[in-house]
Motif scaffolding. Structure first.
Motif, short mmCIF file in Angstrom:
data_model
loop_
_atom_site.label_atom_id
_atom_site.label_comp_id
_atom_site.label_asym_id
_atom_site.label_seq_id
_atom_site.Cartn_x
_atom_site.Cartn_y
_atom_site.Cartn_z
N PHE A 27 0.88 -1.17 0.00
CA PHE A 27 0.00 0.00 0.00
C PHE A 27 0.91 1.22 0.00
O PHE A 27 1.65 1.44 0.97
CB PHE A 27 -0.88 0.02 1.25
CG PHE A 27 -1.83 -1.13 1.35
CD1 PHE A 27 -3.10 -1.05 0.78
CD2 PHE A 27 -1.47 -2.30 2.01
CE1 PHE A 27 -3.99 -2.13 0.87
CE2 PHE A 27 -2.35 -3.37 2.12
CZ PHE A 27 -3.61 -3.28 1.53
N SER A 31 -2.04 6.35 -0.39
CA SER A 31 -2.99 5.72 -1.32
C SER A 31 -4.35 5.51 -0.66
O SER A 31 -4.46 5.46 0.57
CB SER A 31 -2.42 4.38 -1.82
OG SER A 31 -2.14 3.53 -0.74
N THR A 33 -7.31 2.79 -0.96
CA THR A 33 -7.49 1.45 -1.52
C THR A 33 -8.75 0.79 -0.99
O THR A 33 -9.02 0.84 0.22
CB THR A 33 -6.28 0.56 -1.17
OG1 THR A 33 -5.08 1.22 -1.54
CG2 THR A 33 -6.36 -0.79 -1.88
N THR A 188 -2.78 7.14 4.52
CA THR A 188 -2.99 5.91 3.77
C THR A 188 -4.29 5.29 4.27
O THR A 188 -4.42 5.01 5.46
CB THR A 188 -1.81 4.93 4.02
OG1 THR A 188 -0.59 5.63 3.74
CG2 THR A 188 -1.93 3.69 3.15
N VAL A 190 -7.34 2.34 3.81
CA VAL A 190 -7.73 1.06 3.25
C VAL A 190 -9.11 0.70 3.79
O VAL A 190 -9.32 0.71 5.00
CB VAL A 190 -6.72 -0.05 3.65
CG1 VAL A 190 -7.11 -1.38 3.01
CG2 VAL A 190 -5.30 0.33 3.26
N PHE A 203 -12.54 5.10 -5.00
CA PHE A 203 -11.30 4.47 -4.55
C PHE A 203 -10.37 4.19 -5.73
O PHE A 203 -10.64 3.30 -6.53
CB PHE A 203 -11.61 3.19 -3.75
CG PHE A 203 -12.25 3.49 -2.42
CD1 PHE A 203 -11.51 3.46 -1.25
CD2 PHE A 203 -13.60 3.85 -2.35
CE1 PHE A 203 -12.09 3.79 -0.03
CE2 PHE A 203 -14.19 4.17 -1.13
CZ PHE A 203 -13.43 4.14 0.03
N ARG A 205 -7.48 2.80 -5.94
CA ARG A 205 -6.79 1.51 -5.95
C ARG A 205 -7.70 0.43 -5.39
O ARG A 205 -8.51 0.68 -4.50
CB ARG A 205 -5.53 1.58 -5.07
CG ARG A 205 -4.57 2.70 -5.45
CD ARG A 205 -3.72 2.38 -6.63
NE ARG A 205 -2.75 1.31 -6.35
CZ ARG A 205 -1.95 0.79 -7.28
NH1 ARG A 205 -2.00 1.21 -8.53
NH2 ARG A 205 -1.10 -0.18 -6.96
N THR A 206 -7.53 -0.79 -5.91
CA THR A 206 -8.33 -1.92 -5.41
C THR A 206 -7.47 -3.16 -5.24
O THR A 206 -6.63 -3.47 -6.09
CB THR A 206 -9.49 -2.23 -6.39
OG1 THR A 206 -10.40 -1.13 -6.40
CG2 THR A 206 -10.26 -3.49 -5.96
N LEU A 207 -7.69 -3.83 -4.11
CA LEU A 207 -7.08 -5.14 -3.86
C LEU A 207 -8.24 -6.15 -3.91
O LEU A 207 -9.15 -6.06 -3.10
CB LEU A 207 -6.41 -5.13 -2.47
CG LEU A 207 -5.59 -6.32 -1.98
CD1 LEU A 207 -4.84 -5.93 -0.71
CD2 LEU A 207 -6.43 -7.54 -1.71
N TRP A 216 -4.34 -6.57 -7.81
CA TRP A 216 -4.12 -5.41 -6.95
C TRP A 216 -3.55 -4.32 -7.82
O TRP A 216 -2.48 -4.51 -8.39
CB TRP A 216 -3.16 -5.79 -5.83
CG TRP A 216 -3.00 -4.77 -4.74
CD1 TRP A 216 -3.45 -3.48 -4.73
CD2 TRP A 216 -2.32 -4.98 -3.50
NE1 TRP A 216 -3.11 -2.88 -3.56
CE2 TRP A 216 -2.41 -3.77 -2.78
CE3 TRP A 216 -1.64 -6.06 -2.92
CZ2 TRP A 216 -1.85 -3.61 -1.51
CZ3 TRP A 216 -1.09 -5.90 -1.67
CH2 TRP A 216 -1.19 -4.69 -0.96
N ASN A 218 -4.78 -0.39 -10.13
CA ASN A 218 -5.76 0.67 -10.37
C ASN A 218 -7.15 0.04 -10.47
O ASN A 218 -7.33 -0.99 -11.12
CB ASN A 218 -5.42 1.43 -11.64
CG ASN A 218 -4.18 2.28 -11.45
OD1 ASN A 218 -3.91 2.77 -10.35
ND2 ASN A 218 -3.39 2.42 -12.51
N THR A 219 -8.11 0.70 -9.85
CA THR A 219 -9.45 0.13 -9.73
C THR A 219 -10.06 -0.27 -11.09
O THR A 219 -10.62 -1.37 -11.21
CB THR A 219 -10.37 1.13 -8.99
OG1 THR A 219 -9.85 1.26 -7.67
CG2 THR A 219 -11.81 0.65 -8.94
#
Ligand code: ADP
Ligand code: MG
Length: 267
Positions: A27, A31, A33, A188, A190, A203, A205-207, A216, A218-219
């Motif tokens: 992460f 960011s 996420t 940061t 999450v 969001f 970023r995505t995990l 994991w 960019n969304t």
């Protein structure tokens, strides 16, 4: 951008059965996420481990050198809040928990800390509720109070487990604004989320996980259809009784129960 938090081959098991399986990645500092995946995918387990509440069986979770100096630098909001609403706590006391390092267990809530608490309550539109018992609050009001606690904690890393569950649209919109303000501060953040449209809209970023990491990044890329299908397939293929994969030297660490039929070796 340096990593605020790194997952290095993280595996977490309950009774010998992995709920999070060989997840690696970072992460970045600052960011925002979303963690997404089917029910039982291990999202809460992973977040709990990042918060330092759940033991990692294999691999490691590493923090940025600066942030790592104090573990309280991580703010964590549990799924279903983790607050016992039957316990007679006042709103002021719950929000003050965000500053317990400064107040101490039985210290008076006053001065600069009180000012911070009042400002946080104003930010979540709960000013005037200081003396209310939390069991008198609606679900949305309670979540606002818990966000005020996070604001008071002022941590560089903020972890949220399904923060919008059971909330109405107004509360969701208001609390999303607070998440964006944390992001603008450079924290940061999450969050475990279910609403994929919200993830796409808010969001970057995505995990995506289903015990194992599916993707994991960019969304827009991560939420591609085949990834979602893979996550679903993974979750169906996995059973709670799946055995620990065979990594030499690690099997001894967990007690793999042999009476579970259908358990199999993998990986
Ligand atoms: P998610 O948050 O993605 O829905 P969880 O992390 O809560 O998933 O759970 C992942 C798996 O671990 C599930 O199969 C769940 O039943 C199991 N699990 C979660 N917590 C515990 C626990 N405390 N003891 C045993 N098994 C657990
Ligand atoms: Mg969960």
């Amino acid at each position: 951008m340096p990593a605020a938090l790194k997952l290095i081959d993280v595996t977490i098991a309950y009774h010998g059965h992995p709920a999070v399986h060989h997840v690696s990645g970072a992460f970045e500092k600052g960011s925002l996420t979303a963690i997404v995946g089917p029910n039982g995918a291990g999202k809460s387990t992973l977040l709990g481990a990042m918060a330092g509440l759940t033991r990692v069986n294999q691999g490691a979770i590493e923090f940025d050198q600066f942030d790592a100096q104090q573990h309280h630098q991580i703010a964590f909001l549990r799924q279903l809040s983790g607050i016992n609403q039957d316990f007679p706590l006042r709103v002021l006391e719950v929000v003050a928990m965000g500053a317990w390092q400064e107040i101490g267990a039985w210290g008076a809530i006053k001065g600069a800390v009180l000012t911070r608490i009042e400002a946080a309550l104003a930010q979540v539109a709960m000013e005037g509720f200081e003396d209310r018992l939390i069991d008198e609050l609606s679900v949305g009001q309670l979540q606002r109070v818990l966000f005020a606690r996070l604001i008071v904690q002022d941590a560089p890393i903020i972890l949220l487990d399904e923060p919008f569950n059971a909330l109405d649209a107004t509360t969701t919109t208001d609390l999303l604004k607070i998440i964006h303000s944390w992001h603008a501060d450079g924290r940061t953040v999450v969050a475990v989320l279910h609403d994929l449209q919200m993830v796409k809209d808010h969001f970057p970023r995505t995990l995506l996980m289903a015990r194992e990491l599916i993707d994991w990044g960019n969304t827009a890329d991560v939420l591609a259809t085949d990834n979602l299908a893979r996550a679903q397939t993974n979750s169906l293929a996995w059973q709670d009784t799946a055995s620990w994969c065979h990594v030499p030297g690690t099997l001894e660490a967990v007690n793999v129960k042999s009476h579970h039929h259908g358990a199999h070796d993998h990986g």
